[in-house]
Enzyme design. Structure first.
Site, PDB file in Angstrom:
ATOM      1  N   GLU A   1      -6.455  -9.497   2.785  1.00  0.00           N
ATOM      2  CA  GLU A   1      -6.321 -10.669   3.429  1.00  0.00           C
ATOM      3  C   GLU A   1      -7.467 -11.431   4.324  1.00  0.00           C
ATOM      4  O   GLU A   1      -7.713 -12.611   4.176  1.00  0.00           O
ATOM      5  CB  GLU A   1      -5.705 -10.108   4.859  1.00  0.00           C
TER       6      GLU A   1
ATOM      7  N   CYS B   1      -0.870  -9.191  14.235  1.00  0.00           N
ATOM      8  CA  CYS B   1       0.511  -9.504  13.828  1.00  0.00           C
ATOM      9  C   CYS B   1       1.324  -8.603  14.684  1.00  0.00           C
ATOM     10  O   CYS B   1       1.172  -7.408  14.709  1.00  0.00           O
ATOM     11  CB  CYS B   1       0.820  -9.376  12.228  1.00  0.00           C
TER      12      CYS B   1
ATOM     13  N   ASN C   1      -2.599   0.253   8.008  1.00  0.00           N
ATOM     14  CA  ASN C   1      -1.622   0.425   9.098  1.00  0.00           C
ATOM     15  C   ASN C   1      -1.066   1.912   9.235  1.00  0.00           C
ATOM     16  O   ASN C   1      -0.614   2.069  10.292  1.00  0.00           O
ATOM     17  CB  ASN C   1      -0.641  -0.901   8.748  1.00  0.00           C
TER      18      ASN C   1
ATOM     19  N   HIS D   1       0.782  -1.253  -0.230  1.00  0.00           N
ATOM     20  CA  HIS D   1       0.034   0.056  -0.101  1.00  0.00           C
ATOM     21  C   HIS D   1       0.742   1.281  -0.055  1.00  0.00           C
ATOM     22  O   HIS D   1       0.742   2.135   0.925  1.00  0.00           O
ATOM     23  CB  HIS D   1      -1.007  -0.031   1.079  1.00  0.00           C
TER      24      HIS D   1
END
Ligand code: SF4
Length: 290
Positions: free
Chosen positions: A128, A200, A230, A40
């Site tokens: 995802e 994660c 993120n 991204h």
């Protein structure tokens, strides 16, 4: 004046691996299809496009034949592998090993008992999550917030997973609310809630570190593409501890007034921000400040 780049910012190992595999193939053949953006970050995608990377969507992929296609770190549902086999497509599978493990765990949970209620804390359209849903034939319930829990039957067993890049705090909150509702519904202290913490740590561990980094600098320049979830998440954390934090996606967005009376300037970014862009930001700030 001291300018520093945060050493922990930049690609996580999943993204680094995907880019390494793409570069290896491109250096040999000069052409590679990639299913969705490899990262991204527009500037990095542009750099790879100049080396021969061709980004395609799933519709184009369906009609492609006799080619080589890279699967990015987010992973893909089983259908993608089926289409590849039918269309003589060679796959370079850069699915992150963390994501692959979650896919396997999800499938195992489903196969053990197809009646299990599987909840994924994540964004329904995130690649995802689409890959995870594909493991269970779309039968998982995807929730982004506590307002979306009504579809759960709290009197039956629940397995909860998370999209890897969702905030750990949000995952814990949603899990505890489900637990409380199950206790209310069943009347037992230990309801059959199975928590698969799949957030994660490559992402969540950065939060605390970034807060400290932001706190130790007068001005913070956070570099990320606007579409990186993120990036948005980490910037919010940075902004909370340092109000003189600025989000940029391109070097020409830097405003000289930001640095007035600043002694220390910190440059950081998301898991999708390449180090080379942060280095360019550093050079540009040095140029502006003379
Ligand atoms: S954020 Fe974690 S799970 Fe996602 S690609 Fe990076 S290392 Fe893999």
């Amino acid at each position: 004046m001291k300018i520093s780049i945060d050493e922990q910012s930049g690609f996580c190992f999943g993204v680094s691996n995907a880019i390494r595999l793409a570069e290896e193939e491109l250096s040999k053949t000069g052409k590679l299809f990639c299913l969705g953006n490899i990262v991204h970050n527009r500037a990095e995608v542009e750099r790879l496009k100049n080396l021969g990377l061709i980004v395609i969507d799933h519709q184009t992929f369906r009609n492609l034949k006799d080619s080589t296609v890279l699967i990015r770190a987010h992973g893909e549902p089983p259908e993608t592998y089926k289409i590849a086999a039918e269309n003589n497509i060679r796959l370079i599978d850069a699915s992150c090993k963390v994501v692959l493990k979650i896919q396997q765990r999800l499938l195992k949970t489903f196969l053990e008992n197809p009646q299990n209620q599987i909840v994924i804390y994540g964004k329904p359209n995130h690649p995802e999550v689409i890959g995870l849903q594909g493991q269970v034939g779309g039968k998982a319930l995807v929730v982004q917030s506590v307002n979306e829990l009504e579809a759960i039957n709290f009197s039956l067993p629940v397995h909860i997973f998370s999209q890897t890049t969702m905030p750990l705090e949000g995952f814990r909150q949603i899990t505890e609310i489900i637990r409380k509702k199950m206790i209310e519904s069943i009347g037992a202290e230990n309801p059959p809630l199975y928590v698969h913490d799949t957030v994660c740590r490559q992402v969540s561990n950065r939060t605390e570190h970034l807060r400290k980094f932001a706190n130790s600098n007068d001005v913070v320049i956070f570099v990320s593409s606007p579409e990186s979830s993120n990036g948005k998440l980490l910037f919010e954390e940075v902004k909370k501890v340092n109000s003189r934090s600025y989000f940029i996606s391109q070097i020409n967005e830097i405003i000289p007034e930001w640095f007035e009376n600043a002694v220390t300037i910190g440059i950081c970014g998301a898991t999708s921000t390449p180090q080379w862009i942060m280095q360019r930001v550093e050079e540009e700030i040095k140029r502006i400040l003379g």
